[in-house]
Write an enzyme that holds these catalytic residues in place. Structure first.
Site, short mmCIF file in Angstrom:
data_model
loop_
_atom_site.label_atom_id
_atom_site.label_comp_id
_atom_site.label_asym_id
_atom_site.label_seq_id
_atom_site.Cartn_x
_atom_site.Cartn_y
_atom_site.Cartn_z
N GLY A 86 29.29 40.94 45.09
CA GLY A 86 30.37 41.32 45.42
C GLY A 86 31.60 41.89 44.42
O GLY A 86 32.05 42.71 44.99
N HIS A 129 38.25 39.20 37.20
CA HIS A 129 39.32 38.92 37.40
C HIS A 129 38.82 37.62 38.28
O HIS A 129 37.63 37.16 38.97
CB HIS A 129 39.31 39.88 38.41
CG HIS A 129 38.36 40.32 39.14
ND1 HIS A 129 37.22 41.73 38.39
CD2 HIS A 129 38.11 40.25 40.80
CE1 HIS A 129 36.35 41.83 39.22
NE2 HIS A 129 36.74 41.03 41.28
N HIS A 171 40.35 36.32 41.78
CA HIS A 171 40.78 37.16 43.37
C HIS A 171 41.34 35.31 43.40
O HIS A 171 40.59 34.56 43.48
CB HIS A 171 39.89 37.09 44.24
CG HIS A 171 39.23 38.42 43.64
ND1 HIS A 171 39.26 39.83 45.10
CD2 HIS A 171 37.93 38.58 43.99
CE1 HIS A 171 38.07 40.16 44.49
NE2 HIS A 171 38.19 39.41 43.86
P1 5GP Z 1 35.30 42.36 43.47
O1 5GP Z 1 34.55 43.24 44.22
O2 5GP Z 1 34.62 43.02 41.96
O3 5GP Z 1 35.22 41.20 43.49
O4 5GP Z 1 37.17 42.80 42.87
C1 5GP Z 1 37.60 43.85 42.87
C2 5GP Z 1 38.96 44.00 43.59
O5 5GP Z 1 39.80 44.99 42.71
C3 5GP Z 1 38.41 43.87 45.22
O6 5GP Z 1 39.59 43.29 45.77
C4 5GP Z 1 40.07 45.77 45.11
O7 5GP Z 1 40.39 45.46 46.00
C5 5GP Z 1 40.72 45.74 44.05
N1 5GP Z 1 41.09 46.68 43.13
C6 5GP Z 1 40.04 47.34 42.95
N2 5GP Z 1 40.49 48.90 42.47
C7 5GP Z 1 42.11 48.29 42.27
C8 5GP Z 1 43.37 49.11 41.65
O8 5GP Z 1 42.47 50.56 41.19
N3 5GP Z 1 44.07 48.66 42.12
C9 5GP Z 1 44.11 46.92 42.13
N4 5GP Z 1 45.44 46.60 42.68
N5 5GP Z 1 42.94 46.27 43.17
C10 5GP Z 1 42.16 47.61 43.07
#
Ligand code: 5GP
Ligand code: ZN
Length: 112
Positions: free
Chosen positions: A91, A98, A100
């Site tokens: 995911g 990062h 979460h």
């Molecule tokens: P991943 O899917 O890589 O584990 O998590 C990426 C996270 O970044 C997602 O929960 C998504 O909502 C968040 N995200 C993506 N683009 C942006 C953005 O431009 N600003 C913020 N604040 N969050 C973002």
């Protein structure tokens, strides 16, 4: 990394709802929250995935958790989930590591 979304947030090129930062880490609310509390804690150093971590990054990774702990304490949250997705099948969509941080509702297990 000039083409990295989260590096652009660190540099101020893209706005974000920043809730905490220090010399090493930045925390901001997720743009698409999956819980009443959902923020991300990132290192200011670009690291694409957990697979790219090096032994010298161990302290930095610990600082992500300590920042999350502090922010959660400030929010009076003591029950929460910390997740770091690695690569597409798990995911990961943004390739700058990062943490979460999710809180404020019942969280089921196992995750999907
Ligand atoms: P991943 O899917 O890589 O584990 O998590 C990426 C996270 O970044 C997602 O929960 C998504 O909502 C968040 N995200 C993506 N683009 C942006 C953005 O431009 N600003 C913020 N604040 N969050 C973002
Ligand atoms: Zn980056």
């Amino acid at each position: 990394m000039s083409d990295c979304l989260f590096c652009k947030i660190i540099d101020g090129g893209i706005p974000a709802d920043i809730i905490y930062q220090n010399d090493d880490v930045l925390a901001f609310n997720d743009i698409s929250p999956q819980a009443p509390v959902h923020f991300l804690v990132i290192p200011k150093k670009h690291i694409a995935t957990v697979n790219d971590l090096q032994p010298d990054d161990a302290e930095l990774v610990g600082k992500l958790y300590l920042a999350a702990q502090k922010i959660l304490a400030d929010k009076n949250q003591d029950s929460y989930r910390l997740v770091m997705n690695c690569n597409e099948q798990a995911g990961q969509t943004v390739f700058h590591i990062h943490l979460h941080v999710l809180a404020g509702r019942d969280l089921s297990w196992p995750p999907g």
